[in-house]
Motif scaffolding. Structure first.
Motif, PDB file in Angstrom:
ATOM      1  N   SER A   1      -3.272 -35.482   0.198  1.00  0.00           N
ATOM      2  CA  SER A   1      -2.054 -35.217   0.958  1.00  0.00           C
ATOM      3  C   SER A   1      -0.851 -35.766   0.190  1.00  0.00           C
ATOM      4  O   SER A   1      -0.959 -36.776  -0.491  1.00  0.00           O
TER       5      SER A   1
ATOM      6  N   TYR B   1      16.268 -36.357   8.140  1.00  0.00           N
ATOM      7  CA  TYR B   1      15.534 -35.162   8.539  1.00  0.00           C
ATOM      8  C   TYR B   1      15.892 -34.752   9.971  1.00  0.00           C
ATOM      9  O   TYR B   1      16.188 -33.597  10.262  1.00  0.00           O
TER      10      TYR B   1
ATOM     11  N   GLY C   1       2.226 -31.158  11.275  1.00  0.00           N
ATOM     12  CA  GLY C   1       3.328 -31.453  10.339  1.00  0.00           C
ATOM     13  C   GLY C   1       4.646 -31.256  11.062  1.00  0.00           C
ATOM     14  O   GLY C   1       5.570 -30.638  10.564  1.00  0.00           O
ATOM     15  N   CYS C   2       4.705 -31.831  12.277  1.00  0.00           N
ATOM     16  CA  CYS C   2       5.834 -31.542  13.185  1.00  0.00           C
ATOM     17  C   CYS C   2       7.119 -32.254  12.784  1.00  0.00           C
ATOM     18  O   CYS C   2       8.182 -31.968  13.327  1.00  0.00           O
ATOM     19  N   GLY C   3       7.029 -33.184  11.815  1.00  0.00           N
ATOM     20  CA  GLY C   3       8.234 -33.894  11.395  1.00  0.00           C
ATOM     21  C   GLY C   3       8.889 -34.580  12.572  1.00  0.00           C
ATOM     22  O   GLY C   3       8.230 -35.181  13.424  1.00  0.00           O
TER      23      GLY C   3
ATOM     24  N   SER D   1      10.587 -28.457  15.508  1.00  0.00           N
ATOM     25  CA  SER D   1       9.737 -27.262  15.605  1.00  0.00           C
ATOM     26  C   SER D   1       8.791 -27.340  16.802  1.00  0.00           C
ATOM     27  O   SER D   1       8.301 -26.309  17.270  1.00  0.00           O
TER      28      SER D   1
ATOM     29  N   ASP E   1       1.799 -35.450  12.890  1.00  0.00           N
ATOM     30  CA  ASP E   1       2.356 -35.609  11.545  1.00  0.00           C
ATOM     31  C   ASP E   1       1.704 -36.820  10.886  1.00  0.00           C
ATOM     32  O   ASP E   1       1.353 -37.785  11.563  1.00  0.00           O
ATOM     33  N   ILE E   2       1.618 -36.764   9.568  1.00  0.00           N
ATOM     34  CA  ILE E   2       1.010 -37.873   8.829  1.00  0.00           C
ATOM     35  C   ILE E   2       1.979 -39.049   8.695  1.00  0.00           C
ATOM     36  O   ILE E   2       1.578 -40.161   8.372  1.00  0.00           O
TER      37      ILE E   2
ATOM     38  N   ALA F   1      -3.292 -33.518   9.018  1.00  0.00           N
ATOM     39  CA  ALA F   1      -3.552 -32.136   9.431  1.00  0.00           C
ATOM     40  C   ALA F   1      -5.031 -31.781   9.310  1.00  0.00           C
ATOM     41  O   ALA F   1      -5.515 -30.870   9.974  1.00  0.00           O
ATOM     42  N   GLU F   2      -5.719 -32.536   8.461  1.00  0.00           N
ATOM     43  CA  GLU F   2      -7.102 -32.214   8.145  1.00  0.00           C
ATOM     44  C   GLU F   2      -8.073 -32.865   9.128  1.00  0.00           C
ATOM     45  O   GLU F   2      -9.293 -32.684   9.014  1.00  0.00           O
TER      46      GLU F   2
ATOM     47  N   PHE G   1       5.317 -25.390  10.755  1.00  0.00           N
ATOM     48  CA  PHE G   1       6.602 -24.875  10.280  1.00  0.00           C
ATOM     49  C   PHE G   1       7.024 -25.702   9.062  1.00  0.00           C
ATOM     50  O   PHE G   1       7.192 -26.929   9.177  1.00  0.00           O
ATOM     51  N   THR G   2       7.235 -25.038   7.938  1.00  0.00           N
ATOM     52  CA  THR G   2       7.697 -25.708   6.704  1.00  0.00           C
ATOM     53  C   THR G   2       6.799 -26.898   6.346  1.00  0.00           C
ATOM     54  O   THR G   2       7.284 -27.908   5.851  1.00  0.00           O
TER      55      THR G   2
HETATM   56  C1  LIG Z   1       9.220 -30.258   5.643  1.00  0.00           C
HETATM   57  S1  LIG Z   1       8.578 -31.229   6.968  1.00  0.00           S
HETATM   58  C2  LIG Z   1       8.545 -30.056   8.316  1.00  0.00           C
HETATM   59  C3  LIG Z   1       8.762 -30.686   9.661  1.00  0.00           C
HETATM   60  C4  LIG Z   1       8.923 -29.751  10.851  1.00  0.00           C
HETATM   61  N1  LIG Z   1       7.735 -28.959  11.086  1.00  0.00           N
HETATM   62  C5  LIG Z   1      10.143 -28.859  10.703  1.00  0.00           C
HETATM   63  O1  LIG Z   1       9.989 -27.637  10.735  1.00  0.00           O
HETATM   64  O2  LIG Z   1      11.242 -29.372  10.585  1.00  0.00           O
HETATM   65  C6  LIG Z   1       6.900 -31.365   6.523  1.00  0.00           C
HETATM   66  C7  LIG Z   1       6.153 -32.388   7.365  1.00  0.00           C
HETATM   67  O3  LIG Z   1       4.758 -32.295   7.064  1.00  0.00           O
HETATM   68  C8  LIG Z   1       4.215 -33.601   7.113  1.00  0.00           C
HETATM   69  N2  LIG Z   1       2.950 -33.617   6.354  1.00  0.00           N
HETATM   70  C9  LIG Z   1       2.772 -33.515   5.020  1.00  0.00           C
HETATM   71  N3  LIG Z   1       1.472 -33.568   4.708  1.00  0.00           N
HETATM   72  C10 LIG Z   1       0.799 -33.697   5.878  1.00  0.00           C
HETATM   73  C11 LIG Z   1      -0.580 -33.781   6.221  1.00  0.00           C
HETATM   74  N4  LIG Z   1      -1.539 -33.727   5.302  1.00  0.00           N
HETATM   75  N5  LIG Z   1      -0.891 -33.904   7.524  1.00  0.00           N
HETATM   76  C12 LIG Z   1       0.061 -33.933   8.484  1.00  0.00           C
HETATM   77  N6  LIG Z   1       1.377 -33.851   8.216  1.00  0.00           N
HETATM   78  C13 LIG Z   1       1.750 -33.729   6.932  1.00  0.00           C
HETATM   79  C14 LIG Z   1       5.295 -34.476   6.509  1.00  0.00           C
HETATM   80  O4  LIG Z   1       5.154 -35.834   6.857  1.00  0.00           O
HETATM   81  C15 LIG Z   1       6.559 -33.822   7.071  1.00  0.00           C
HETATM   82  O5  LIG Z   1       7.000 -34.451   8.256  1.00  0.00           O
END
Ligand SMILES: C[S@@+](CC[C@H](N)C(=O)[O-])C[C@H]1O[C@@H](n2cnc3c(N)ncnc32)[C@H](O)[C@@H]1O
Length: 275
Positions: A2, A15, A49-51, A55, A70-71, A95-96, A111-112
């Motif tokens: 990750s 963010y 990966g909800c940040g 989203s 989210d991680i 996520a895994e 999302f993203t």
């Molecule tokens: C670009 S942000 C997108 C956040 C939100 N979904 C949005 O649309 O604004 C990507 C997010 O994915 C999370 N992320 C990255 N790798 C991850 C993983 N392996 N498992 C869970 N979340 C992860 C990051 O911590 C980050 O908050």
């Protein structure tokens, strides 16, 4: 492995302030697909990966329960502070390895975010958690952004591209998945019923200050800043000055718009997949 690129508290706060929710046109595509594949009512959606939760909150009107995962602990902290509702819960987890039961999810969204995941273990987890006929949407915008302002739209878009070109040196290798428009992810999705679409989104309102904030929310800007803070600050200041000069304005609150190209992989769990 990750990519832990959204962990800092400052980054999470930037963010939260400068990222925007998924646009209506993307949500219409996702919900039309879900309704076509699976009858209502819908119980559980999981936004992976909800940040900081922008989203996740757009899912609330459609489901009895929504889980944002989210991680990054800092991102989840921001999400909890900003978007509370009795329908939503948030959880720090990869996520895994999602904390939900087998066959319990109507819609899983990312999302993203999907380009950051360890894609094969994530897709196994997806197959485990979706209900039969449950759906998944893995979407993002591409880095090909257009900026619109009077007669200098092309010049501003070019300035932004030049800044992105400097930042590209600090891009994580996982971004290649995004640059290939999620083709790799699409090919690996383990359900035969799947499609990948791209479309140009409509214009989103910004200000010059907001756009500079958006730029700072990029993981590659934060990586640059962590190794060369002064150079990162100088790049930001230079980009901002070039914008104001080209637009012939002095206020950072001057409005402009941006438009983004979106990619969305949609799939429906129509066949039992071997674990
Ligand atoms: C670009 S942000 C997108 C956040 C939100 N979904 C949005 O649309 O604004 C990507 C997010 O994915 C999370 N992320 C990255 N790798 C991850 C993983 N392996 N498992 C869970 N979340 C992860 C990051 O911590 C980050 O908050």
């Amino acid at each position: 492995m990750s990519a832990h690129l959204f962990e800092g508290k400052d980054h999470a706060a930037i963010y939260q302030k400068h990222r925007f929710p998924p646009p209506e046109e993307l949500l219409n595509i996702i919900f039309s697909y879900l309704e076509e594949k699976k009858a209502k009512p819908y119980d559980l959606a999981v936004d992976v990966g909800c940040g900081s939760g922008q989203s996740t909150q757009v899912l609330l009107p459609h489901f009895a329960r929504v889980l944002g995962t989210d991680i990054s602990e800092a991102q989840i902290q921001q999400a909890k502070q900003t978007h509370s509702s009795s329908k939503v819960s948030y959880c720090v987890c990869p996520a895994e390895a999602l904390p939900v039961e087998d066959g319990s999810v109507d819609l899983l969204t990312a999302f993203t975010a999907a380009h950051w995941f360890d894609i094969e273990p994530f897709l196994k987890e997806l197959a485990r958690v979706l209900k039969p006929r449950g759906c998944v949407s893995l979407s993002s915008y591409s880095p090909n952004m257009k900026i619109h302002y009077g007669h200098c739209s092309e010049a501003l878009t070019e300035i932004f591209r030049e800044t992105q070109a400097v930042l590209n040196k600090y891009a994580n290798e996982k971004l290649h998945v995004l640059l290939s428009q999620y083709q790799e992810i699409f090919d690996l999705v383990p359900f035969p019923d799947k499609k990948r679409i791209t479309f140009q989104g409509s214009e989103i309102s910004f200000t010059v200050a907001g756009l500079m904030g958006f730029l700072q929310s990029f993981s590659m800007f934060q990586t640059f800043k962590s190794v060369q803070p002064e150079a990162a600050e100088a790049l930001l200041n230079k980009t901002q000055a070039r914008f104001l000069e080209t637009m012939k304005v002095s206020s950072l609150e001057t409005p402009l718009t941006i438009s983004l190209e979106y990619i969305c992989v949609l799939a429906c769990k129509t066949e039992q997949v071997a674990p």
